[in-house]
Design an enzyme around this catalytic site. Sequence first.
Site, short mmCIF file in Angstrom:
data_model
loop_
_atom_site.label_atom_id
_atom_site.label_comp_id
_atom_site.label_asym_id
_atom_site.label_seq_id
_atom_site.Cartn_x
_atom_site.Cartn_y
_atom_site.Cartn_z
N TYR A 187 -3.28 -21.64 -21.25
CA TYR A 187 -4.55 -21.17 -20.70
C TYR A 187 -4.58 -19.70 -20.28
O TYR A 187 -5.62 -19.21 -19.84
CB TYR A 187 -4.94 -22.06 -19.51
N ASN A 197 -17.06 -25.09 -22.81
CA ASN A 197 -15.69 -25.61 -22.79
C ASN A 197 -15.72 -26.84 -21.88
O ASN A 197 -15.60 -26.72 -20.67
CB ASN A 197 -14.70 -24.58 -22.28
N HIS A 225 -12.63 -34.86 -24.67
CA HIS A 225 -11.93 -36.00 -25.26
C HIS A 225 -12.43 -37.35 -24.74
O HIS A 225 -11.86 -38.38 -25.07
CB HIS A 225 -10.42 -35.86 -24.97
N ASP A 260 -24.11 -36.36 -25.71
CA ASP A 260 -25.53 -36.69 -25.90
C ASP A 260 -26.44 -35.61 -25.31
O ASP A 260 -27.48 -35.28 -25.89
CB ASP A 260 -25.85 -38.05 -25.27
N HIS A 282 -12.31 -23.44 -26.61
CA HIS A 282 -11.08 -23.87 -25.92
C HIS A 282 -10.14 -22.68 -25.83
O HIS A 282 -10.00 -21.91 -26.78
CB HIS A 282 -10.38 -25.01 -26.67
N SER A 309 -6.85 -23.08 -25.34
CA SER A 309 -5.60 -23.47 -26.01
C SER A 309 -5.86 -23.90 -27.45
O SER A 309 -7.01 -24.07 -27.87
CB SER A 309 -4.95 -24.62 -25.23
N ARG A 333 -5.67 -35.33 -27.32
CA ARG A 333 -6.60 -34.19 -27.37
C ARG A 333 -7.24 -34.04 -28.75
O ARG A 333 -8.12 -33.21 -28.95
CB ARG A 333 -5.89 -32.90 -26.97
C1 DQA Z 1 -9.14 -27.09 -22.88
C2 DQA Z 1 -8.31 -28.11 -23.62
C3 DQA Z 1 -8.48 -29.50 -23.03
O1 DQA Z 1 -7.71 -30.45 -23.75
C4 DQA Z 1 -8.00 -29.51 -21.59
O2 DQA Z 1 -8.20 -30.78 -21.01
C5 DQA Z 1 -8.60 -28.43 -20.78
C6 DQA Z 1 -8.88 -27.12 -21.38
C7 DQA Z 1 -8.88 -25.65 -23.36
O3 DQA Z 1 -9.64 -24.76 -22.98
O4 DQA Z 1 -7.91 -25.41 -24.08
O5 DQA Z 1 -8.77 -28.58 -19.57
O6 DQA Z 1 -10.51 -27.37 -23.11
#
Ligand code: DQA
Length: 140
Positions: free
Chosen positions: A23, A72, A78, A85, A98, A100, A109
């Site tokens: 992150y 995000n 997930h 919706d 995201h 990551s 994920r």
């Molecule tokens: C995330 C990836 C998700 O799997 C995770 O739960 C996050 C951050 C990302 O920004 O990489 O909290 O959305």
Amino acid sequence: MKKVLIINGPNMNMLGKRPKEHYGTLTLEELNERIREENHGFFELDFFQSNCEGALITKLQECIHYYGILINPASYTHSSIGIRDALDMCTGIKLEIHLSKVDEREDFRKVNYIRDVCDKTFSGKKEESYLEALRFLKKL
Ligand code: DQA
């Protein structure tokens, strides 16, 4: 001026304290500042973060006709059909973000309820994922 919502889900208020390899090092406020700088007054930006699914859904409903949404959903990516919706009803351009490389991490994920109601995904580049998405929106 066209309105753009930047909406972040659970634990995104803890950026700076979360695993840096996934992150990065910026806090959410620092990340939002980078987005403001990149925007340079082009769009009217509306920033929102919540750890609660219902609050995220209500905010999306309030922004249903915004020009663009950078979302995000964090862990709700997930699990949340409700966020999916709500997003599906939004009429603007929807970009999934995201920090990551979410598709290359744990199997849980790889479940993603959000992607197919979004126009495009930007992931794996830490804060740059958001900046790339904003540049994409500016060029449209
Ligand atoms: C995330 C990836 C998700 O799997 C995770 O739960 C996050 C951050 C990302 O920004 O990489 O909290 O959305």
